[in-house]
Design a protein around this motif. Structure first.
Motif, PDB file in Angstrom:
ATOM      1  N   CYS A  95     -18.860   0.391  -1.236  1.00 19.11           N
ATOM      2  CA  CYS A  95     -18.333  -0.956  -1.480  1.00 19.11           C
ATOM      3  C   CYS A  95     -18.556  -1.377  -2.932  1.00 19.11           C
ATOM      4  O   CYS A  95     -17.695  -2.024  -3.534  1.00 19.11           O
ATOM      5  N   ARG A  96     -19.707  -1.017  -3.496  1.00 24.86           N
ATOM      6  CA  ARG A  96     -19.953  -1.354  -4.902  1.00 24.86           C
ATOM      7  C   ARG A  96     -18.978  -0.630  -5.815  1.00 24.86           C
ATOM      8  O   ARG A  96     -18.448  -1.210  -6.763  1.00 24.86           O
ATOM      9  N   LYS A  97     -18.708   0.644  -5.532  1.00 21.15           N
ATOM     10  CA  LYS A  97     -17.742   1.400  -6.341  1.00 21.15           C
ATOM     11  C   LYS A  97     -16.338   0.812  -6.208  1.00 21.15           C
ATOM     12  O   LYS A  97     -15.588   0.723  -7.165  1.00 21.15           O
ATOM     13  N   TRP A  98     -15.981   0.416  -4.991  1.00 19.05           N
ATOM     14  CA  TRP A  98     -14.641  -0.084  -4.715  1.00 19.05           C
ATOM     15  C   TRP A  98     -14.413  -1.468  -5.295  1.00 19.05           C
ATOM     16  O   TRP A  98     -13.352  -1.759  -5.836  1.00 19.05           O
ATOM     17  N   SER A  99     -15.418  -2.324  -5.216  1.00 21.70           N
ATOM     18  CA  SER A  99     -15.227  -3.713  -5.637  1.00 21.70           C
ATOM     19  C   SER A  99     -15.763  -4.014  -7.031  1.00 21.70           C
ATOM     20  O   SER A  99     -15.493  -5.080  -7.572  1.00 21.70           O
ATOM     21  N   GLY A 100     -16.531  -3.102  -7.590  1.00 21.71           N
ATOM     22  CA  GLY A 100     -17.128  -3.364  -8.893  1.00 21.71           C
ATOM     23  C   GLY A 100     -18.387  -4.203  -8.793  1.00 21.71           C
ATOM     24  O   GLY A 100     -18.919  -4.681  -9.793  1.00 21.71           O
ATOM     25  N   GLY A 101     -18.882  -4.413  -7.617  1.00 19.22           N
ATOM     26  CA  GLY A 101     -20.089  -5.216  -7.368  1.00 19.22           C
ATOM     27  C   GLY A 101     -20.319  -5.270  -5.880  1.00 19.22           C
ATOM     28  O   GLY A 101     -20.027  -4.327  -5.154  1.00 19.22           O
ATOM     29  N   VAL A 102     -20.781  -6.380  -5.399  1.00 19.41           N
ATOM     30  CA  VAL A 102     -20.955  -6.563  -3.968  1.00 19.41           C
ATOM     31  C   VAL A 102     -19.581  -6.842  -3.349  1.00 19.41           C
ATOM     32  O   VAL A 102     -18.742  -7.511  -3.959  1.00 19.41           O
ATOM     33  N   PHE A 103     -19.312  -6.296  -2.161  1.00 20.72           N
ATOM     34  CA  PHE A 103     -18.054  -6.555  -1.465  1.00 20.72           C
ATOM     35  C   PHE A 103     -18.308  -7.633  -0.428  1.00 20.72           C
ATOM     36  O   PHE A 103     -19.099  -7.449   0.492  1.00 20.72           O
ATOM     37  N   MET A 104     -17.641  -8.767  -0.594  1.00 18.79           N
ATOM     38  CA  MET A 104     -17.764  -9.861   0.364  1.00 18.79           C
ATOM     39  C   MET A 104     -16.505  -9.879   1.218  1.00 18.79           C
ATOM     40  O   MET A 104     -15.395  -9.858   0.686  1.00 18.79           O
ATOM     41  N   ALA A 105     -16.701  -9.904   2.547  1.00 17.14           N
ATOM     42  CA  ALA A 105     -15.561  -9.750   3.445  1.00 17.14           C
ATOM     43  C   ALA A 105     -15.675 -10.621   4.689  1.00 17.14           C
ATOM     44  O   ALA A 105     -16.758 -11.022   5.097  1.00 17.14           O
ATOM     45  N   LEU A 106     -14.508 -10.862   5.287  1.00 19.92           N
ATOM     46  CA  LEU A 106     -14.382 -11.581   6.549  1.00 19.92           C
ATOM     47  C   LEU A 106     -14.078 -10.572   7.631  1.00 19.92           C
ATOM     48  O   LEU A 106     -13.136  -9.795   7.508  1.00 19.92           O
ATOM     49  N   GLN A 107     -14.838 -10.555   8.698  1.00 10.76           N
ATOM     50  CA  GLN A 107     -14.618  -9.631   9.807  1.00 10.76           C
ATOM     51  C   GLN A 107     -13.582 -10.235  10.746  1.00 10.76           C
ATOM     52  O   GLN A 107     -13.783 -11.322  11.280  1.00 10.76           O
ATOM     53  N   LEU A 108     -12.474  -9.510  10.955  1.00 10.94           N
ATOM     54  CA  LEU A 108     -11.359 -10.046  11.733  1.00 10.94           C
ATOM     55  C   LEU A 108     -10.815  -9.009  12.707  1.00 10.94           C
ATOM     56  O   LEU A 108     -10.718  -7.831  12.360  1.00 10.94           O
ATOM     57  N   PHE A 124       0.713  -9.572   7.837  1.00 12.59           N
ATOM     58  CA  PHE A 124       1.053  -9.273   6.448  1.00 12.59           C
ATOM     59  C   PHE A 124       2.537  -9.456   6.189  1.00 12.59           C
ATOM     60  O   PHE A 124       3.374  -9.097   7.017  1.00 12.59           O
ATOM     61  N   ASP A 125       2.851 -10.000   5.018  1.00 10.34           N
ATOM     62  CA  ASP A 125       4.207  -9.994   4.487  1.00 10.34           C
ATOM     63  C   ASP A 125       4.258  -8.842   3.493  1.00 10.34           C
ATOM     64  O   ASP A 125       3.323  -8.660   2.715  1.00 10.34           O
ATOM     65  N   ASN A 126       5.325  -8.086   3.508  1.00  8.49           N
ATOM     66  CA  ASN A 126       5.516  -6.946   2.613  1.00  8.49           C
ATOM     67  C   ASN A 126       4.398  -5.911   2.766  1.00  8.49           C
ATOM     68  O   ASN A 126       3.825  -5.449   1.777  1.00  8.49           O
ATOM     69  N   ALA A 127       4.115  -5.556   3.987  1.00 10.27           N
ATOM     70  CA  ALA A 127       3.082  -4.545   4.254  1.00 10.27           C
ATOM     71  C   ALA A 127       3.426  -3.204   3.628  1.00 10.27           C
ATOM     72  O   ALA A 127       2.544  -2.362   3.437  1.00 10.27           O
ATOM     73  N   ASP A 128       4.684  -2.996   3.272  1.00 14.34           N
ATOM     74  CA  ASP A 128       5.087  -1.741   2.628  1.00 14.34           C
ATOM     75  C   ASP A 128       4.400  -1.539   1.282  1.00 14.34           C
ATOM     76  O   ASP A 128       4.305  -0.412   0.799  1.00 14.34           O
ATOM     77  N   ALA A 129       3.942  -2.619   0.672  1.00 17.56           N
ATOM     78  CA  ALA A 129       3.262  -2.516  -0.624  1.00 17.56           C
ATOM     79  C   ALA A 129       1.790  -2.137  -0.473  1.00 17.56           C
ATOM     80  O   ALA A 129       1.119  -1.854  -1.466  1.00 17.56           O
ATOM     81  N   ILE A 130       1.274  -2.128   0.747  1.00 20.23           N
ATOM     82  CA  ILE A 130      -0.130  -1.793   0.975  1.00 20.23           C
ATOM     83  C   ILE A 130      -0.315  -0.281   0.962  1.00 20.23           C
ATOM     84  O   ILE A 130       0.431   0.456   1.600  1.00 20.23           O
ATOM     85  N   ARG A 131      -1.314   0.161   0.243  1.00 25.06           N
ATOM     86  CA  ARG A 131      -1.702   1.571   0.200  1.00 25.06           C
ATOM     87  C   ARG A 131      -3.111   1.678   0.761  1.00 25.06           C
ATOM     88  O   ARG A 131      -3.898   0.739   0.648  1.00 25.06           O
ATOM     89  N   THR A 132      -3.429   2.825   1.341  1.00 24.18           N
ATOM     90  CA  THR A 132      -4.768   3.015   1.898  1.00 24.18           C
ATOM     91  C   THR A 132      -5.402   4.281   1.346  1.00 24.18           C
ATOM     92  O   THR A 132      -4.716   5.211   0.919  1.00 24.18           O
ATOM     93  N   PHE A 133      -6.721   4.266   1.380  1.00 29.01           N
ATOM     94  CA  PHE A 133      -7.533   5.396   0.953  1.00 29.01           C
ATOM     95  C   PHE A 133      -8.576   5.618   2.032  1.00 29.01           C
ATOM     96  O   PHE A 133      -9.311   4.685   2.391  1.00 29.01           O
ATOM     97  N   VAL A 134      -8.654   6.815   2.583  1.00 29.11           N
ATOM     98  CA  VAL A 134      -9.671   7.139   3.589  1.00 29.11           C
ATOM     99  C   VAL A 134     -10.981   7.350   2.835  1.00 29.11           C
ATOM    100  O   VAL A 134     -11.141   8.332   2.121  1.00 29.11           O
ATOM    101  N   SER A 135     -11.884   6.411   2.983  1.00 29.78           N
ATOM    102  CA  SER A 135     -13.125   6.430   2.197  1.00 29.78           C
ATOM    103  C   SER A 135     -14.305   7.043   2.933  1.00 29.78           C
ATOM    104  O   SER A 135     -15.335   7.313   2.311  1.00 29.78           O
TER     105      SER A 135
END
Length: 167
Positions: A56-69, A76-87
């Motif tokens: 998370c630090r590498k990905w966010s550049g610091g602490v990753f703050m997130a909402l669990q949903l 999502f609107d325009n989900a075609d623009a979303i890319r994923t990376f298997v981390s």
């Protein structure tokens, strides 16, 4: 659901159970930096968690703050623009394919958390009223920073046990 998973749900980014009509009135919106990816969260959120793990630090550049949903609480609107990376063997990370903004972390491992989205707090249009409740991988937190308020803190072993725990 085992005790560790219940602890995760209890302390990490609780989502309040309210009626569908109230959900629409209390929905939150957000986007990536370029606004190519916009989204609506259809359940009210009140808490966020901070993850101090190395990924998370590498990905966010610091602490990753997130909402669990739950997966069905984000549209999502325009989900075609979303890319994923298997981390990792249990998750993938999503970002805008145009501007590169980090969007969310999704649990892919089988089990009670599969499909959950951990939406980056920073991409909400208005994060007012969302408070920090939990710090994950607290034993991996760099010495140079910390939060002023008291939070529920979980070590790497406690977090990893949630993924390894039988249902």
């Amino acid at each position: 659901m085992d005790a560790l998973t219940r602890t995760w749900f209890k302390f990490c980014c609780r989502v309040t159970n309210v009626s569908h009509r109230e959900n629409l009135e209390m929905s939150q919106t957000g986007s990536c930096m370029c606004a190519a990816v916009r989204f609506t969260i259809t359940v009210p959120v009140t808490e966020t968690a901070a993850c101090h793990c190395r990924m998370c630090r590498k990905w966010s550049g610091g602490v990753f703050m997130a909402l669990q949903l739950p997966a069905d609480a984000v549209h999502f609107d325009n989900a075609d623009a979303i890319r994923t990376f298997v981390s990792s063997p249990w998750a993938e990370r999503a970002f805008c394919g145009i501007c590169g903004s980090n969007l969310f972390y999704r649990v892919t491992a089988e089990g009670p958390m599969q499909g959950e989205i951990h939406m980056a707090l920073g991409v909400l249009d208005d994060p007012s009223g969302v408070v920090l409740s939990t710090e994950l991988f607290i034993d991996k937190k760099p010495d140079g920073f910390g939060f002023a308020q008291d939070t529920h803190r979980m070590t790497e072993a406690e977090v990893m046990a949630m993924f390894d725990a039988p249902e």
